[in-house]
Design a protein around this motif. Sequence first.
Motif, PDB file in Angstrom:
ATOM      1  N   PRO A 245       0.812  -1.220   0.000  1.00  0.00           N
ATOM      2  CA  PRO A 245       0.000   0.000   0.000  1.00  0.00           C
ATOM      3  C   PRO A 245       0.848   1.274   0.000  1.00  0.00           C
ATOM      4  CG  PRO A 245       0.235  -0.808   2.232  1.00  0.00           C
ATOM      5  CD  PRO A 245       1.002  -1.769   1.351  1.00  0.00           C
TER       6      PRO A 245
ATOM      7  N   TYR B  50      -3.372   5.951  -1.722  1.00  0.00           N
ATOM      8  CA  TYR B  50      -4.700   5.485  -2.135  1.00  0.00           C
ATOM      9  C   TYR B  50      -5.011   5.881  -3.571  1.00  0.00           C
ATOM     10  CZ  TYR B  50      -5.363   4.585   2.826  1.00  0.00           C
ATOM     11  OH  TYR B  50      -5.228   4.119   4.105  1.00  0.00           O
TER      12      TYR B  50
ATOM     13  N   SER C 155      -3.407   4.593  -6.121  1.00  0.00           N
ATOM     14  CA  SER C 155      -3.386   3.285  -6.774  1.00  0.00           C
ATOM     15  C   SER C 155      -3.205   3.385  -8.289  1.00  0.00           C
ATOM     16  CB  SER C 155      -4.665   2.503  -6.420  1.00  0.00           C
ATOM     17  OG  SER C 155      -4.779   2.426  -5.013  1.00  0.00           O
TER      18      SER C 155
ATOM     19  N   GLY D  78     -12.508   0.697   2.528  1.00  0.00           N
ATOM     20  CA  GLY D  78     -13.074   1.916   1.963  1.00  0.00           C
ATOM     21  C   GLY D  78     -14.165   2.511   2.854  1.00  0.00           C
TER      22      GLY D  78
ATOM     23  N   LEU E  32     -12.593   4.288   5.702  1.00  0.00           N
ATOM     24  CA  LEU E  32     -12.007   5.557   5.271  1.00  0.00           C
ATOM     25  C   LEU E  32     -13.089   6.628   5.103  1.00  0.00           C
ATOM     26  CD1 LEU E  32      -9.519   4.211   2.569  1.00  0.00           C
ATOM     27  CD2 LEU E  32      -8.868   5.406   4.677  1.00  0.00           C
TER      28      LEU E  32
ATOM     29  N   PRO F 175      -4.177  10.622  -0.394  1.00  0.00           N
ATOM     30  CA  PRO F 175      -5.534  10.184  -0.721  1.00  0.00           C
ATOM     31  C   PRO F 175      -5.834  10.312  -2.212  1.00  0.00           C
ATOM     32  CG  PRO F 175      -5.593  12.256   0.530  1.00  0.00           C
ATOM     33  CD  PRO F 175      -4.157  11.906   0.328  1.00  0.00           C
TER      34      PRO F 175
ATOM     35  N   THR G 116      -9.941   8.169  -4.465  1.00  0.00           N
ATOM     36  CA  THR G 116      -9.332   7.183  -3.573  1.00  0.00           C
ATOM     37  C   THR G 116      -9.739   5.774  -4.008  1.00  0.00           C
ATOM     38  OG1 THR G 116      -9.280   8.721  -1.729  1.00  0.00           O
ATOM     39  CG2 THR G 116      -9.313   6.385  -1.163  1.00  0.00           C
TER      40      THR G 116
ATOM     41  N   PRO H 297      -8.963   2.193  -2.621  1.00  0.00           N
ATOM     42  CA  PRO H 297      -8.316   1.275  -1.680  1.00  0.00           C
ATOM     43  C   PRO H 297      -7.924  -0.027  -2.394  1.00  0.00           C
ATOM     44  CG  PRO H 297     -10.437   2.039  -0.837  1.00  0.00           C
ATOM     45  CD  PRO H 297     -10.364   2.457  -2.265  1.00  0.00           C
TER      46      PRO H 297
ATOM     47  N   HIS I 273      -4.041  -2.687   1.586  1.00  0.00           N
ATOM     48  CA  HIS I 273      -4.227  -1.756   2.704  1.00  0.00           C
ATOM     49  C   HIS I 273      -4.672  -2.528   3.948  1.00  0.00           C
ATOM     50  CE1 HIS I 273      -4.432   1.364  -0.538  1.00  0.00           C
ATOM     51  NE2 HIS I 273      -3.689   1.984   0.347  1.00  0.00           N
TER      52      HIS I 273
ATOM     53  N   VAL J 122      -5.175   1.794   7.449  1.00  0.00           N
ATOM     54  CA  VAL J 122      -6.411   2.572   7.389  1.00  0.00           C
ATOM     55  C   VAL J 122      -6.637   3.314   8.714  1.00  0.00           C
ATOM     56  CG1 VAL J 122      -8.938   2.357   7.200  1.00  0.00           C
ATOM     57  CG2 VAL J 122      -7.446   1.156   5.588  1.00  0.00           C
TER      58      VAL J 122
ATOM     59  N   THR K 199      -4.487   6.232   8.712  1.00  0.00           N
ATOM     60  CA  THR K 199      -5.000   7.244   7.778  1.00  0.00           C
ATOM     61  C   THR K 199      -6.145   8.034   8.412  1.00  0.00           C
ATOM     62  OG1 THR K 199      -4.370   5.852   5.923  1.00  0.00           O
ATOM     63  CG2 THR K 199      -6.000   7.555   5.464  1.00  0.00           C
TER      64      THR K 199
END
Length: 406
Positions: free
Chosen positions: A47, A60, A62, A317, A320, A371, A375, A377, A381, A386, A389
């Motif tokens: 991650p 995040y 990605s 997610g 978050l 982020p 975002t 995820p 992660h 998380v 975060t």
Amino acid sequence: MTRYPNSQDWLTRARSVMPCDGAQTLSKGPSRNPESYPAYIDRGKGPRVWDVDGNSYVDYMSALGPIILGYSDPRVNKAVVERVEMGNLFSLESPPVVEVAERLTTIIPGAEAVRFVKSGSDAVSAAVRVARTYTGRDLVLVAGNSYHGSHNWFQVTQELGRNGVPGNERQNIQMFEYNSLTELAGALNNLQPVAAVVIEPARDFTADLPFLQGAKRLCEENGALLIFDEVVTFGRWPGLTYARHSGITPDLMALGKALANGYPLGACVGRRDVMDAFERCFISGTYNGELTAMAAAKATMDVLTSEPVVDHIWRQGRKLMYGFNEAMREHGVPGEAKGHPSCHRYTFTGPRAQELKLRFMAECASRGVLPGLITYPTYAHTDADVDRTVKVFHDVAGVLEKELWA
Ligand code: PMP
């Protein structure tokens, strides 16, 4: 600024030899980021990414969606390295291409055949071209509010993108309001015969189910094909595609991004009789059957189908989104997480919305969290990532509160 001196140096070098801030992908450029923000990433694992100044982040972004298992996933790496040793490109096709195609037809309802390309743009364009070939019609209806790639047929509808595209391409594309069955029905009745209706069924928004059901019915009634752009959704929804999740099977689907965990692969999949029309049009590319992407896709598919990837992503997610909303509420900051656990964005409202967003991104970055604009995820992660975060969201909300009322 002092946190990112090497990023700034690379940006300066890039600008001297490349247009567009050296960004090969619009959303990777610095134009939408805060001034104090990393610009160049050196490496990533799971991650986490490290920028060229040695700062590390829980990321995040990605890679804008393709990274579904985490960066540099060991299973994908192993498959790719094995393939590199064997050679990645030959003058005849190789078995992994068939294996990945077989796999996609097994795991995606409605995918009776597969045509590989190299990107999401390629995939949607291929779907549109084969739909036009199959139906013998030119007009394509596109549900607004979406992005369908960089190719002419779609970019001719965009404010910036229409530059450099002959205007007459516009005659064969009609936009209609997203989620409006009335507009779609009107367009199908009033215009010339329609080849296809293109809908991105979800991203950080979702199409209404009756809209999708109605679109399917109207397409059938009018002899038009229904195309779902699943470039973002594939791998991020229960059942892997939004089509399966919604129970609506379109005639064609365009796939990309998460197919190969960061290796370049796109695919147009769909009804066998429609897919056979590829024999009567032209989609071909030197790299379309390239084998590192196939190896990566096989390994990614193995994990996607045998481990609870989607559940995990949604669980993280959810935490978050909930964590962000709670942090903003506690500090009286007008911010809200919008979208879905697997693909969402952190939004701000009010007269200082843009300032808040940029400050949020910069403050998160300085605390080791990226982020991103959207975002995404990943399976990599962990709960600890998380939780950390969410703690950062609370700290940053505190800073924003002070800024807001200062
Ligand atoms: N369709 C959708 C829904 C997308 O989000 C994107 C890219 N973000 C594309 C197509 C184009 O994909 P690519 O950038 O891989 O060409």
